[in-house]
Write a protein that holds these residues in place. Sequence first.
Motif, PDB file in Angstrom:
ATOM      1  N   HIS A  51     -10.405 -26.355  12.937  1.00 20.75           N
ATOM      2  CA  HIS A  51      -9.626 -27.614  13.091  1.00 20.75           C
ATOM      3  C   HIS A  51     -10.274 -28.706  13.809  1.00 20.75           C
ATOM      4  O   HIS A  51      -9.574 -29.870  13.676  1.00 20.75           O
ATOM      5  N   TRP A  52     -11.510 -28.336  14.254  1.00 20.97           N
ATOM      6  CA  TRP A  52     -12.103 -29.508  15.025  1.00 20.97           C
ATOM      7  C   TRP A  52     -13.661 -29.596  14.474  1.00 20.97           C
ATOM      8  O   TRP A  52     -14.423 -28.840  14.703  1.00 20.97           O
ATOM      9  N   GLU A  53     -13.774 -30.654  13.621  1.00 22.67           N
ATOM     10  CA  GLU A  53     -15.058 -30.882  12.898  1.00 22.67           C
ATOM     11  C   GLU A  53     -15.644 -32.046  13.209  1.00 22.67           C
ATOM     12  O   GLU A  53     -15.184 -33.008  13.380  1.00 22.67           O
ATOM     13  N   THR A  54     -16.885 -31.920  13.574  1.00 21.26           N
ATOM     14  CA  THR A  54     -17.625 -33.048  14.167  1.00 21.26           C
ATOM     15  C   THR A  54     -19.134 -33.192  13.314  1.00 21.26           C
ATOM     16  O   THR A  54     -19.418 -32.111  13.078  1.00 21.26           O
ATOM     17  N   ALA A 110     -14.139 -35.994  26.456  1.00 17.32           N
ATOM     18  CA  ALA A 110     -13.321 -35.999  27.652  1.00 17.32           C
ATOM     19  C   ALA A 110     -11.895 -36.668  27.289  1.00 17.32           C
ATOM     20  O   ALA A 110     -11.128 -36.523  28.104  1.00 17.32           O
ATOM     21  N   GLN A 111     -11.547 -36.488  26.112  1.00 19.42           N
ATOM     22  CA  GLN A 111     -10.178 -36.899  25.584  1.00 19.42           C
ATOM     23  C   GLN A 111      -9.360 -35.875  24.876  1.00 19.42           C
ATOM     24  O   GLN A 111      -8.409 -35.673  25.026  1.00 19.42           O
ATOM     25  N   ARG A 112     -10.374 -35.176  23.889  1.00 18.79           N
ATOM     26  CA  ARG A 112      -9.446 -34.298  22.907  1.00 18.79           C
ATOM     27  C   ARG A 112      -8.812 -32.930  23.545  1.00 18.79           C
ATOM     28  O   ARG A 112      -9.540 -32.177  24.484  1.00 18.79           O
ATOM     29  N   GLY A 113      -7.784 -32.752  23.170  1.00 20.39           N
ATOM     30  CA  GLY A 113      -6.968 -31.525  23.618  1.00 20.39           C
ATOM     31  C   GLY A 113      -7.148 -30.291  22.787  1.00 20.39           C
ATOM     32  O   GLY A 113      -8.138 -30.134  22.018  1.00 20.39           O
ATOM     33  N   LEU A 114      -6.138 -29.585  22.662  1.00 20.37           N
ATOM     34  CA  LEU A 114      -6.324 -28.139  21.943  1.00 20.37           C
ATOM     35  C   LEU A 114      -5.474 -28.227  20.611  1.00 20.37           C
ATOM     36  O   LEU A 114      -4.316 -28.696  20.366  1.00 20.37           O
ATOM     37  N   ASP A 115      -6.336 -28.135  19.535  1.00 17.31           N
ATOM     38  CA  ASP A 115      -5.508 -28.093  18.332  1.00 17.31           C
ATOM     39  C   ASP A 115      -4.891 -26.804  17.864  1.00 17.31           C
ATOM     40  O   ASP A 115      -5.071 -25.798  18.515  1.00 17.31           O
ATOM     41  N   HIS A 116      -4.037 -26.626  16.893  1.00 16.55           N
ATOM     42  CA  HIS A 116      -3.286 -25.621  16.637  1.00 16.55           C
ATOM     43  C   HIS A 116      -4.165 -24.308  16.363  1.00 16.55           C
ATOM     44  O   HIS A 116      -3.779 -23.212  16.530  1.00 16.55           O
ATOM     45  N   GLY A 117      -5.416 -24.474  15.840  1.00 12.29           N
ATOM     46  CA  GLY A 117      -6.382 -23.422  15.735  1.00 12.29           C
ATOM     47  C   GLY A 117      -6.559 -22.716  17.056  1.00 12.29           C
ATOM     48  O   GLY A 117      -6.733 -21.430  17.172  1.00 12.29           O
ATOM     49  N   ALA A 118      -6.516 -23.310  18.132  1.00 16.25           N
ATOM     50  CA  ALA A 118      -6.538 -22.562  19.540  1.00 16.25           C
ATOM     51  C   ALA A 118      -5.320 -22.432  20.026  1.00 16.25           C
ATOM     52  O   ALA A 118      -5.111 -21.249  20.429  1.00 16.25           O
ATOM     53  N   TRP A 119      -4.284 -23.233  20.246  1.00 18.59           N
ATOM     54  CA  TRP A 119      -3.146 -22.873  20.948  1.00 18.59           C
ATOM     55  C   TRP A 119      -2.265 -22.110  20.122  1.00 18.59           C
ATOM     56  O   TRP A 119      -1.500 -21.374  20.895  1.00 18.59           O
TER      57      TRP A 119
END
Length: 264
Positions: A51-54, A110-119
């Motif tokens: 869920h984090w695509e760059t 330095a901004q992005r938190g944890l998406d639901h794929g992680a948490w």
Amino acid sequence: MSSSSTRLPAVFISHGSPMLTLEPDRPAHQFLRTAAALWPKPKAILAVSAHWETAQPAVGAVAQPETIHDFYGFPPALYRMHYNAPGTPQLAARIRDLLAEAGYAAALDAQRGLDHGAWSPLTLIYPDAEIPVLQLSIQSQRDPAHHLALGRALSALRDDGVLIMATGSMTHNLRLLDRSDSQPPAEWASAFAEWMAQKLAQRDDAALLDYRRQAPFAAQNHPTDEHLLPLYVALGAATPGQPAERIHASFAHGSLAMDSYSFA
């Protein structure tokens, strides 16, 4: 450097719907509740989420990552959930440097938190949220070989107490889910999951990298492959030639394979 006897595995976790955190009767929920006993306690966790695509690799470098509720239409209880694990900007910088040594221009975010794929899986695996967590993005426009190389570049982290936790889904066609959850596993989903299990046990990396052409019903199981790409990061971080161990297998909603793997 830790001794080889305490080397952590790389793991692939099928995280499924965020509702999994609120569904204790599901086999995958029960598995995740006990998964921490399968390996030594890590010093930090690197989550590689679908869920984090760059466009280029990015590493979360936040001292206290926020919990991102990146989904819609779910019960209020899910939006009240927060996973308050600390981050580790120092490890983020090291990961950036390891990737740079391998030829990847990775950025620190330095901004992005944890998406639901992680948490969402971590809520079940490590509910106390005391272990530092950071994320590495995937590049969904790139192929499995790219992600295998990312994992290879980061494999040394396993010797330093870092759990590489790739998180996606063994199958992921949301249009074909059985919303009533009343049907047995679809044959096309089972066939794909079993093909993957066989090739991972054999460490047939060439076939795995070519899964789009070789695996049965590949496009039906993954209309787009961002939910499988994290698996290749774990595969790349694995010891070459060592069989993967399937540590969980179940289905949700008829065609969502919840398989998880550990890589020595």
